[in-house]
Design a protein around this motif. Structure first.
Motif, mmCIF file in Angstrom:
data_model
loop_
_atom_site.group_PDB
_atom_site.id
_atom_site.type_symbol
_atom_site.label_atom_id
_atom_site.label_comp_id
_atom_site.label_asym_id
_atom_site.label_seq_id
_atom_site.Cartn_x
_atom_site.Cartn_y
_atom_site.Cartn_z
ATOM 1 N N LEU A 182 0.810 -1.215 0.000
ATOM 2 C CA LEU A 182 0.000 0.000 0.000
ATOM 3 C C LEU A 182 0.845 1.268 0.000
ATOM 4 C CD1 LEU A 182 -2.802 -1.074 2.509
ATOM 5 C CD2 LEU A 182 -2.838 -1.128 0.004
ATOM 6 N N LYS A 183 2.163 1.116 0.103
ATOM 7 C CA LYS A 183 3.103 2.244 0.062
ATOM 8 C C LYS A 183 2.866 3.257 1.182
ATOM 9 C CE LYS A 183 4.727 0.256 -3.540
ATOM 10 N NZ LYS A 183 5.921 -0.615 -3.381
ATOM 11 N N LEU A 184 2.356 2.799 2.309
ATOM 12 C CA LEU A 184 2.200 3.651 3.482
ATOM 13 C C LEU A 184 3.448 3.496 4.334
ATOM 14 C CD1 LEU A 184 -1.553 2.860 4.254
ATOM 15 C CD2 LEU A 184 -0.623 4.954 3.228
ATOM 16 N N THR A 185 4.490 4.206 3.933
ATOM 17 C CA THR A 185 5.807 4.006 4.538
ATOM 18 C C THR A 185 6.015 4.802 5.817
ATOM 19 O OG1 THR A 185 6.691 5.707 3.048
ATOM 20 C CG2 THR A 185 6.883 3.421 2.341
ATOM 21 N N GLY A 186 4.969 5.494 6.284
ATOM 22 C CA GLY A 186 5.095 6.171 7.572
ATOM 23 C C GLY A 186 5.288 5.174 8.699
ATOM 24 N N THR A 187 4.645 4.013 8.584
ATOM 25 C CA THR A 187 4.835 2.945 9.564
ATOM 26 C C THR A 187 6.209 2.328 9.318
ATOM 27 O OG1 THR A 187 2.457 2.518 9.513
ATOM 28 C CG2 THR A 187 3.853 0.825 10.497
ATOM 29 N N LYS A 188 7.078 2.376 10.312
ATOM 30 C CA LYS A 188 8.472 2.010 10.104
ATOM 31 C C LYS A 188 8.778 0.564 10.497
ATOM 32 C CE LYS A 188 9.349 6.186 8.810
ATOM 33 N NZ LYS A 188 9.409 6.467 7.360
ATOM 34 N N LYS A 189 9.740 0.005 9.798
ATOM 35 C CA LYS A 189 10.265 -1.312 10.173
ATOM 36 C C LYS A 189 11.566 -1.076 10.935
ATOM 37 C CE LYS A 189 9.959 -4.979 7.592
ATOM 38 N NZ LYS A 189 10.115 -6.067 6.590
ATOM 39 N N GLY A 190 11.522 -1.341 12.237
ATOM 40 C CA GLY A 190 12.705 -1.136 13.072
ATOM 41 C C GLY A 190 13.418 -2.445 13.332
ATOM 42 N N CYS A 191 13.013 -3.119 14.410
ATOM 43 C CA CYS A 191 13.676 -4.382 14.781
ATOM 44 C C CYS A 191 13.076 -5.569 14.049
ATOM 45 C CB CYS A 191 13.550 -4.602 16.286
ATOM 46 S SG CYS A 191 11.829 -4.838 16.833
ATOM 47 N N ASP A 192 11.821 -5.477 13.593
ATOM 48 C CA ASP A 192 11.090 -6.585 12.953
ATOM 49 C C ASP A 192 10.905 -7.756 13.915
ATOM 50 O OD1 ASP A 192 9.628 -7.201 10.696
ATOM 51 O OD2 ASP A 192 11.235 -8.351 9.755
ATOM 52 N N HIS A 193 10.993 -7.502 15.215
ATOM 53 C CA HIS A 193 10.811 -8.543 16.230
ATOM 54 C C HIS A 193 9.843 -8.108 17.336
ATOM 55 C CE1 HIS A 193 14.441 -10.156 14.342
ATOM 56 N NE2 HIS A 193 14.175 -11.293 14.954
ATOM 57 N N GLY A 194 9.127 -7.022 17.136
ATOM 58 C CA GLY A 194 8.177 -6.563 18.136
ATOM 59 C C GLY A 194 8.800 -5.987 19.384
ATOM 60 N N GLN A 195 10.022 -5.478 19.284
ATOM 61 C CA GLN A 195 10.725 -5.011 20.464
ATOM 62 C C GLN A 195 10.918 -3.502 20.519
ATOM 63 O OE1 GLN A 195 14.373 -7.237 20.284
ATOM 64 N NE2 GLN A 195 13.449 -9.115 21.050
ATOM 65 N N CYS A 196 10.695 -2.791 19.400
ATOM 66 C CA CYS A 196 11.001 -1.356 19.394
ATOM 67 C C CYS A 196 9.774 -0.466 19.257
ATOM 68 C CB CYS A 196 12.001 -1.022 18.296
ATOM 69 S SG CYS A 196 11.310 -1.081 16.614
ATOM 70 N N GLY A 197 8.679 -0.984 18.709
ATOM 71 C CA GLY A 197 7.457 -0.202 18.583
ATOM 72 C C GLY A 197 7.401 0.735 17.398
ATOM 73 N N ALA A 198 8.425 0.763 16.550
ATOM 74 C CA ALA A 198 8.418 1.690 15.408
ATOM 75 C C ALA A 198 7.307 1.365 14.415
ATOM 76 C CB ALA A 198 9.775 1.663 14.702
ATOM 77 N N CYS A 199 6.827 0.131 14.422
ATOM 78 C CA CYS A 199 5.807 -0.298 13.456
ATOM 79 C C CYS A 199 4.393 -0.187 14.009
ATOM 80 C CB CYS A 199 6.070 -1.739 13.031
ATOM 81 S SG CYS A 199 5.801 -2.937 14.364
ATOM 82 N N THR A 200 4.213 0.468 15.143
ATOM 83 C CA THR A 200 2.901 0.525 15.790
ATOM 84 C C THR A 200 1.857 1.193 14.897
ATOM 85 O OG1 THR A 200 3.953 0.674 17.956
ATOM 86 C CG2 THR A 200 1.638 1.312 17.818
ATOM 87 N N ALA A 201 0.705 0.536 14.774
ATOM 88 C CA ALA A 201 -0.469 1.111 14.114
ATOM 89 C C ALA A 201 -1.675 0.791 14.991
ATOM 90 C CB ALA A 201 -0.642 0.548 12.714
ATOM 91 N N ILE A 202 -2.780 1.432 14.715
ATOM 92 C CA ILE A 202 -3.996 1.227 15.498
ATOM 93 C C ILE A 202 -4.944 0.344 14.691
ATOM 94 C CG2 ILE A 202 -5.928 2.354 16.661
ATOM 95 C CD1 ILE A 202 -4.172 4.896 16.817
ATOM 96 N N VAL A 203 -5.261 -0.827 15.225
ATOM 97 C CA VAL A 203 -6.117 -1.798 14.535
ATOM 98 C C VAL A 203 -7.344 -2.052 15.405
ATOM 99 C CG1 VAL A 203 -6.271 -4.121 13.568
ATOM 100 C CG2 VAL A 203 -4.119 -2.843 13.417
ATOM 101 N N ASP A 204 -8.506 -1.711 14.854
ATOM 102 C CA ASP A 204 -9.773 -1.853 15.593
ATOM 103 C C ASP A 204 -9.683 -1.180 16.958
ATOM 104 O OD1 ASP A 204 -11.064 -3.203 13.546
ATOM 105 O OD2 ASP A 204 -10.382 -5.169 14.241
ATOM 106 N N GLY A 205 -9.055 -0.007 16.984
ATOM 107 C CA GLY A 205 -8.982 0.783 18.204
ATOM 108 C C GLY A 205 -7.889 0.406 19.172
ATOM 109 N N ARG A 206 -7.117 -0.639 18.872
ATOM 110 C CA ARG A 206 -6.040 -1.066 19.765
ATOM 111 C C ARG A 206 -4.703 -0.960 19.038
ATOM 112 N NH1 ARG A 206 -7.978 -4.225 23.984
ATOM 113 N NH2 ARG A 206 -5.907 -3.843 24.864
#
Length: 247
Positions: free
Chosen positions: A109-133
């Motif tokens: 989708l080319k929405l590159t604002g969401t970042k790939k940091g550690c790719d292991h769920g440890q840094c939070g750079a990829c956080t998005a809001i899904v169904d309010g969470r």
């Protein structure tokens, strides 16, 4: 005398020579190799040479080919269609079922604002809001979110129409390099929603009382978002300002 020569002289005394069967062991038996002596060093040298020769001759892959039944088969890719709403717009994608939600957002989708940091769920750079969470999008497959409503940093606000949290981060200088900022902002927006809904954290003192926006609460709830530049105090100030405006 060189060290190598000393080693060669010492080797026979350190490792007993192999003794071939002698005529007295079996009457009438003769063996022309009775005079040959093998030391441990000789055996190691011979073994290394054999291994090197086998590798050079292409003999090593043979057992592997026997176990796999010959040439490797081409990879079978399983795909599936998934539909969800991203930043208010319906989207349908045909994806490899192993595609993470993060890669679906960034690569498809080319929405590159969401970042790939550690790719292991440890840094939070990829956080998005899904169904309010808020979630770490690198830890979940896109096909798991059929029908979900997803909000990325692009969906919160744009230049000229910033979300209040984005504007507060600018005012309080809540970023330096900016790489973690989209995840920080998405997480901060969801944190205030969590507090408003009365969802407790590990530092909540009274689970029956109304949740309060305190430094301790914010630091605990935002602890999954790492800022390697160390702008934490400014981030807390920005979130606190937005919480006060919404009170």
């Amino acid at each position: 005398m060189t060290r190598s020569a000393l080693h060669d002289r010492a080797a026979p005394s350190l490792a007993p020579a192999y003794r071939f069967p002698q005529p007295e062991d079996s009457p009438g038996m003769t063996n022309p190799l009775n005079e040959v002596r093998f030391t441990r060093r000789d055996m190691l040298v011979a073994g290394g040479a054999s291994a090197a020769g086998a590798a050079a001759g292409g003999l090593v892959p043979a057992p592997v080919q026997a176990m796999t039944g010959g040439a490797p088969r081409p990879e079978q890719v399983s795909t599936a269609a998934v539909s969800f709403e991203v930043n208010g717009k319906p989207v349908t994608l045909e994806l490899d079922t192993r595609t993470t939600l993060l890669d679906a957002l960034r690569e498809h989708l080319k929405l590159t604002g969401t970042k790939k940091g550690c790719d292991h769920g440890q840094c939070g750079a990829c956080t998005a809001i899904v169904d309010g969470r808020r979630i770490n999008t690198c830890l979940t497959f896109a096909v798991m979110h059929e029908g979900a409503k997803i909000t990325t940093i692009e969906g919160l606000g744009q230049p000229g129409a910033l979300h209040p949290m984005q504007a507060a981060f600018v005012r309080h200088d809540g970023y330096q390099c900016g790489y973690c900022t989209p995840g920080q902002i998405c997480s901060a927006v969801a944190v205030l929603e969590e507090i408003g809904q009365g969802i407790p954290s590990h530092v909540s003192a009274d689970l029956n009382a109304r949740m309060q926006v305190t430094d301790a609460e914010l630091r605990e709830r935002m602890s999954g978002n790492i800022c390697r530049c160390g702008a934490y105090s400014n981030i807390i100030e920005a979130i606190t300002e937005v919480a006060g405006e919404g009170a």
